[in-house]
Write an enzyme that holds these catalytic residues in place. Structure first.
Site, mmCIF file in Angstrom:
data_model
loop_
_atom_site.group_PDB
_atom_site.id
_atom_site.type_symbol
_atom_site.label_atom_id
_atom_site.label_comp_id
_atom_site.label_asym_id
_atom_site.label_seq_id
_atom_site.Cartn_x
_atom_site.Cartn_y
_atom_site.Cartn_z
ATOM 1 N N TRP A 129 0.820 -1.220 0.000
ATOM 2 C CA TRP A 129 0.000 0.000 0.000
ATOM 3 C C TRP A 129 0.850 1.266 0.000
ATOM 4 O O TRP A 129 1.802 1.385 0.766
ATOM 5 C CB TRP A 129 -0.873 0.003 1.257
ATOM 6 C CG TRP A 129 -1.539 1.309 1.520
ATOM 7 C CD1 TRP A 129 -1.023 2.378 2.207
ATOM 8 C CD2 TRP A 129 -2.843 1.711 1.106
ATOM 9 N NE1 TRP A 129 -1.931 3.408 2.240
ATOM 10 C CE2 TRP A 129 -3.060 3.024 1.571
ATOM 11 C CE3 TRP A 129 -3.868 1.072 0.372
ATOM 12 C CZ2 TRP A 129 -4.235 3.715 1.346
ATOM 13 C CZ3 TRP A 129 -5.039 1.771 0.147
ATOM 14 C CH2 TRP A 129 -5.224 3.073 0.632
ATOM 15 N N ASP B 220 -0.141 9.126 0.569
ATOM 16 C CA ASP B 220 0.369 10.472 0.259
ATOM 17 C C ASP B 220 1.862 10.515 -0.120
ATOM 18 O O ASP B 220 2.676 9.858 0.528
ATOM 19 C CB ASP B 220 0.260 11.394 1.478
ATOM 20 C CG ASP B 220 -1.040 11.287 2.226
ATOM 21 O OD1 ASP B 220 -1.954 10.618 1.748
ATOM 22 O OD2 ASP B 220 -1.111 11.878 3.319
HETATM 23 N N1 DQQ Z 1 -2.889 10.628 5.086
HETATM 24 C C1 DQQ Z 1 -1.954 10.558 6.182
HETATM 25 C C2 DQQ Z 1 -2.245 11.743 7.029
HETATM 26 C C3 DQQ Z 1 -2.885 12.683 6.082
HETATM 27 C C4 DQQ Z 1 -3.733 11.779 5.250
HETATM 28 C C5 DQQ Z 1 -2.119 9.235 6.885
HETATM 29 C C6 DQQ Z 1 -4.135 12.383 3.942
HETATM 30 O O1 DQQ Z 1 -1.062 12.279 7.596
HETATM 31 O O2 DQQ Z 1 -3.630 13.684 6.742
HETATM 32 O O3 DQQ Z 1 -1.735 8.168 6.056
HETATM 33 O O4 DQQ Z 1 -4.388 11.401 2.966
#
Ligand code: DQQ
Length: 465
Positions: A16, A19
């Site tokens: 997986w 971001d």
């Molecule tokens: N994804 C992260 C966070 C963020 C979110 C967690 C945004 O830090 O806010 O995997 O997709």
């Protein structure tokens, strides 16, 4: 043949990814970190994956950069950024998340890590957290995460996303040494009730303005405006980074590279798969790198990085074709393509565009359509896949096209994804999962009026691996 795995977009070998994190140009190379679960292809046990590139196109996978420190109550290393400190030491900032009183809603902390071996291994700072919720005094900040750090003048600044009184917001902090931080102000908060949270804020200077990008758990937006001396932000223009949101482009992150260009990547989510089973243990793709610049009217210009041209082969070119209520199939076919087409609107009632991933009999097709009379630009996925398990909704943005004007469409197609740039301003990037092996056709069309195709270029694109 894998119908769905992209070949010229960055992704890890398996598992997986979400971001993009901490993109940085360091010692002549681009580094990209990313939210990564090495233990499966669903979100969980979030680490920071790492890769680097000499040319912004071909990537080399590097060892995992950040592991959750379970012994310190950390379950996940959430999103963040990378900078090089004043002594030349690469430094990461990220959000440390645990459970119970370290839960993401009420107990996030901002942590720092440094590297002494050119960013291969990372040591977490012994004084973590470097910023905590206590910095806000009485203010009750929730869902506080995703630090973005940069230097302006002599001062280091950090913006972090969150929620205050159920409104999404970005908070700003200052430091002279990156370890001691002071809360400066609430930079800005949501102007609409639906934005209950702002994630992954980016704030940077472009020309003589500042640009604030934020992800409100929906379509990613930006403001251009002024960063005031009291660390509030006065917005002047509000725009959309990409009209897809959770259907294909979320949580972007950006850097300034060695040429002074602002480059942005976004997470091309896998939500549109729905319950359709795809691929062998992978999920999540990074968008192509996009170059951002500021236009006089305050709008961002958003273009694919020109370096991507090195992937082009097998060129087909055509020009001066009048489309009049018909559909013209072109010779090029494929699932890894770049198309640049310029249309001139001859008749304001016409709707026109390009169909891609079209099967021989037309059961499957993904349609990029411009409707000047409705001031709309759409990626219509209603026939993108025969699988009813996938998401097949339309994604639209507003676009004003007048008679006699030219529309430039720049489109990239990579197996299960499509990125469309219209007039280098409006973007729709989404995921599609056509099931038929012959869903590789391309055609042009115009309905309810005439359109002139001024020119069209199609290239097959090579794999980056
Ligand atoms: N994804 C992260 C966070 C963020 C979110 C967690 C945004 O830090 O806010 O995997 O997709």
């Amino acid at each position: 043949m894998d119908l769905y795995r992209p070949i010229f977009h960055f992704m890890p070998e398996n598992n997986w990814m979400n971001d993009p994190n901490g993109p940085i140009f360091y010692k002549g190379e681009y580094h990209l970190f990313y939210q990564y679960n090495p233990n499966g292809f669903e979100w969980g046990t979030i680490h920071w994956g790492h890769a680097k590139s000499k040319d912004l196109v071909h990537w080399e996978h590097l060892p995992i950069a950040l592991y959750p420190s379970n012994e310190l109550g950390e379950d996940h290393c959430f999103s963040g950024c990378a900078v090089v400190n004043d002594e030349g030491v690469p430094t990461l900032f990220y959000t440390s998340i645990g459970s119970g009183d370290r839960h993401q809603t009420v107990g996030a902390e901002q942590w720092m890590a440094t590297s002494s071996d050119d960013m291969i291994t990372w040591d977490k700072h012994t004084g973590n957290p470097v910023v905590s919720l206590q910095h806000h005094g009485e203010m009750d900040i929730r869902e506080w995460r995703d630090p973005f750090v940069w230097k302006e003048g002599e001062q280091w600044l950090m913006v972090v996303g969150g929620a205050h009184n159920n409104k999404g917001c970005a908070l700003i902090y200052g430091s002279t040494d990156l370890t001691e931080w002071k809360f400066l102000n609430k930079l800005m908060e949501a102007k609409v009730e639906s934005e209950e949270i702002w994630e992954c804020p980016n704030l940077f200077k472009l020309g003589d303005k500042h640009v604030l990008i934020y992800s409100p758990s929906d379509v990613v937006k930006y403001y251009t405006g002024t960063l005031n001396s009291d660390y509030t932000f006065t917005p002047e223009y509000h725009g959309t980074i990409d009209h897809s949101g959770w259907e294909g482009f979320y949580a972007p992150n950006s850097i300034e590279d060695g040429q002074g260009r602002r480059i942005m990547w976004g997470w091309m989510t896998e939500n549109a798969r729905g319950d359709f089973e795809v691929g062998e243990g992978w999920a999540g793709v990074q968008s192509l790198p996009r170059i951002l610049s500021l236009q006089e009217n305050g709008r961002l210009k958003i273009e694919a990085a020109p370096e991507l041209q090195m992937l082009r082969e097998n060129h087909e070119q055509m020009d001066n074709l009048q489309l009049d209520g018909d559909q013209v199939t072109i010779a090029s076919k494929g699932r890894a393509l770049e198309i640049i087409a310029e249309f001139e609107l001859l008749d304001p009632s016409a709707s026109f565009g390009i169909k891609v991933l079209q099967s021989e009999r037309g059961e499957e097709e993904t349609v990029v359509v411009f409707e000047p009379s409705a001031q709309r630009f759409t990626v219509d996925r209603s026939k993108a896949s025969l699988s009813s398990l996938t998401h097949r909704t339309e994604l639209s943005g507003q676009m004003d096209i007048k008679q006699g004007e030219t529309v430039k469409v720049h489109l990239f197609l990579d197996h299960s994804l499509i990125e469309v740039f219209a007039n280098d301003e409006e973007c729709i990037s989404t995921r599609v999962y056509p099931t038929l092996e012959d869903s590789i056709g391309i055609s042009l069309f115009a309905n309810d009026g005439s359109v002139k195709l001024k020119s069209m270029d199609v290239w097959q694109l090579k794999s980056i691996w």
